[in-house]
Scaffold this active site. Sequence first.
Site, short mmCIF file in Angstrom:
data_model
loop_
_atom_site.label_atom_id
_atom_site.label_comp_id
_atom_site.label_asym_id
_atom_site.label_seq_id
_atom_site.Cartn_x
_atom_site.Cartn_y
_atom_site.Cartn_z
N GLY A 172 57.79 35.31 44.14
CA GLY A 172 59.02 35.28 44.91
C GLY A 172 59.29 36.54 45.71
N ILE A 201 51.83 28.12 47.68
CA ILE A 201 52.37 26.76 47.81
C ILE A 201 53.51 26.81 48.83
CG2 ILE A 201 53.45 24.84 46.62
CD1 ILE A 201 52.14 25.95 44.05
N THR A 202 54.46 27.67 48.60
CA THR A 202 55.54 27.81 49.59
C THR A 202 55.62 29.23 50.13
OG1 THR A 202 57.13 28.29 47.87
CG2 THR A 202 56.93 26.00 48.51
N SER A 203 54.83 30.17 49.61
CA SER A 203 54.90 31.56 50.07
C SER A 203 53.90 31.81 51.20
CB SER A 203 54.62 32.49 48.89
OG SER A 203 53.25 32.44 48.56
N THR A 207 47.57 35.37 45.77
CA THR A 207 46.50 36.35 45.58
C THR A 207 45.15 35.76 46.01
OG1 THR A 207 47.66 37.50 43.83
CG2 THR A 207 45.28 37.77 43.88
N ASP A 260 63.28 25.40 40.50
CA ASP A 260 62.40 26.14 39.61
C ASP A 260 62.87 25.89 38.20
OD1 ASP A 260 60.39 27.59 41.00
OD2 ASP A 260 61.98 28.76 41.94
N SER A 268 53.70 26.18 32.79
CA SER A 268 52.70 26.30 33.83
C SER A 268 51.90 27.61 33.68
CB SER A 268 53.41 26.26 35.19
OG SER A 268 52.62 26.82 36.20
N LYS A 292 62.79 35.15 43.34
CA LYS A 292 62.83 33.88 42.62
C LYS A 292 63.81 33.95 41.45
CE LYS A 292 59.03 31.31 41.93
NZ LYS A 292 57.69 31.02 41.37
#
Lengths: 494, 494
Positions: A172, A201-203, A207, A260, A268, A292
């Site tokens: 986040g 995914i959304t960022s 890494t 979230d 996860s 986040k």
Amino acid sequence: MFTLRNIGIHSSHENTIFIREDSPLTHSEGFKVLTRVFVHFNGSKIIATLNTVHSNLLKEGEAGLSEEAMIRLNVKDGDTIVVKHLQPISSLSYVRAKIYGKELSETAYQEIIKDVVDGLYSNIELAAFVTACAGNNMKINEMVYLTKAMISVGQQIKWEQAVIFDKHCVGGLPGNRTTPIVVSIVAVAGLIIPKTSSKAITSPAGTADMMETITKVNLSVEEIKEVVKKENACLAWGGGVKLSPADDLLIYVEKALDIDSEAQMVASVLSKKAAAGSTDVVIDIPYGKTAKVRSHEEALKLKYYFEVVGEAIGLKITVLITDGSQPVGRGIGPALEALDVLAVLKNEPDAAADLRERSTLIAGKLLEIAHSCSEAEGKKMAEDILASGKAFEKFKAICKAQGGFNIPEKGEYTFDVISDVDGIVTEIDNRKLARIAKLAGAPKSPGAGIIFYAPLHKKVSKGDVLYSIYAEGKGQLEYVKEYLKSVNHLIVIE
Amino acid sequence: MFTLRNIGIHSSHENTIFIREDSPLTHSEGFKVLTRVFVHFNGSKIIATLNTVHSNLLKEGEAGLSEEAMIRLNVKDGDTIVVKHLQPISSLSYVRAKIYGKELSETAYQEIIKDVVDGLYSNIELAAFVTACAGNNMKINEMVYLTKAMISVGQQIKWEQAVIFDKHCVGGLPGNRTTPIVVSIVAVAGLIIPKTSSKAITSPAGTADMMETITKVNLSVEEIKEVVKKENACLAWGGGVKLSPADDLLIYVEKALDIDSEAQMVASVLSKKAAAGSTDVVIDIPYGKTAKVRSHEEALKLKYYFEVVGEAIGLKITVLITDGSQPVGRGIGPALEALDVLAVLKNEPDAAADLRERSTLIAGKLLEIAHSCSEAEGKKMAEDILASGKAFEKFKAICKAQGGFNIPEKGEYTFDVISDVDGIVTEIDNRKLARIAKLAGAPKSPGAGIIFYAPLHKKVSKGDVLYSIYAEGKGQLEYVKEYLKSVNHLIVIE
């Protein structure tokens, strides 16, 4: 019975079957659009959602499957498939019980997660499960069961060594790319740290996206083992080894809903760590108004969940709660973050000090655990290894073992955002920065993103560059400029 | 900008757009499969879910829309459409709050329902909303808000008369087709009852399916008004007048999840009644082990919800709790139920006594309310009207006013299920009976279904016919026979 035609349509993880509207099947068996059906071929079967077709896309007696469904069923154009009524999916009764607030058993989670991974759930059913589990509806026991279920359906990596280290950041925070530095430092000190990371995914970058600008990250388990044997560490993409296939499906729905769920975040993360064979894990929880995790209280609760669920599945968890009020480092986007990381590893004088600080903090914590020393000693050890240049050598060695070492390039098209006032930076919106980097093309265009020059408390003058935007195409840069016209409060200068 | 091609794919209520995988849009703007996008044409726009295509289904610069999406956007083959990034849907923040157990305001429900009807929600988002509202998560106030919101987005019918009657059954009981009888009886007595009914969603027949075997049911509001002016009553299809378009979308998801949310059932029923302009409504709640409502306690709770929400939106609600342990009447399926209804209306000696009894009970209740008389007097009045033959005359007159009066026919293919033991019928599984009728082709094949001869407490001998199955095609009958081999405990004889 239908003859399969490859009609070349992608519909992602929800299998879709296309059948002519005038097919006898839709009449005689009452199959309507969006009915879920079994599709059989050669002894195996999948579940698919029905779409009907009334054009000449399909001839009489033909059916189409989405690309992904064809791969899952292992069929090709011309094969004969059979379509049948779906038998009720029994694990859905547990999902319904969860919707009604019931506590579920370990068996229930095992069955649900198995069916999810087997592709038996529609998007609607996945969404119902995710929703029913969100909002503090899960007991600690249930988080443990969910985590165990997620481990059991994935691939698990076994190691000869008794202690395997790992680190994780709940994310986040744009640019917060400590992993390659942390891994390189502790590997020099002899810790075994086979790091697998995710793609964005959304960022603007994960890494694995950043590492991919430098080396190969899509490794098999065997390749990972070879690299780790040689260098104590790796920096691979987790998606390549399917450590938690259930998670990939659940995360998709969570992201679509923009929720979230703490329980699912814990399951996860920990399922992936356990599947990767880790024993000692440091988890970084940055908190801040636009991170986040929004508050220190929230961070503490999450810390508790990680600790208690980690213990239940046999992991030793150490949590660091850190500052998440602004980006870490200057680069945001795969290549720009890689350049930041390389500057820190090379001890360049103008390297991002905050990224160096955060990285040695986390590496120090891992060393403290490994050597049972004090926090200060661990930190000092990490700083010394970094300063010696050995971490950079290790990083290059890991990259070479994975397949090569390349210096990535920034996007060719660039644009500076200038301050139109004098003052002090008092607030930064991480989410809006991330959005700009994504509009510029990150992570798909690796050279796209932001270099950020205006951290909190910095004194800026009218005309100073606050941040530079990089893109690989002119159109994308225009797109960002358009967005900038409408955006407010991205950086507050007072 | 794309040139639209009609590729003839149906995907129901979720709009789908098909774009080539190699389109610049998917690269430059990061559109991935299942991304939700705005599609603009000629000043209007819809939201659609992206599927990519890599075959020659589409040429460069072309895009496809699902049939339903083309109708909604009012575009045709060759038109130029524009695809844009979706702006965040603000009402989804309320849905997220509901997931986290918050109580929502009237404004929140208004905004959610408006966006649902405008097609802004994906299936995943609809499922999250439905799930978050299920499981006793809604306060009474919220049920009222939801009901009002559902009324406000639909069409509303206004009447000159002050008192408009209506009846409703929560369903779940095969064959329970009292509506045409009730409406005909009370219309003879001068009550105004403009009845709109639904078609089957998961049952073998809805009242509208049954009525459609006899007359036209797809009437406009003007046509409904004309029929009611002439005959005091109508028996039309509610879907034709869009009284609660939100409900149609929510019910789809509920059925897919197989959950009956009490709050949404109450909002669904009452919003339609209010939109139809009703003032006095009798609601029948049959309960039984295999009915929709499983116990007397559940029935009482539902009764309370109907009463309190009804009062809040200005409806006078009277609830009847009835026996739901077995089918009512003998026919199950559109035509077979119609024949049952006609036999009762014609006072045929072998007409189904239980259907006559249930119908006069409900009609009696409506007459009791209209005339402020005793329950016994109301019931007697209903029985007398039925016995006089006037109800049948009224029924025919209503049908003729709607467009004609036809006697439907049973399916041509038939098969008897025989008892292989002597004994007393002690239990009947309504759900399995419904399933057989559906496998035989109901409601799509109007002549398909079941005639049922083995009610509870009946003494049967080995060789007696328990029920007969009717189908319009040989294949469907075979399909039922196949199912019968595997089914257990459909009728318990002891």
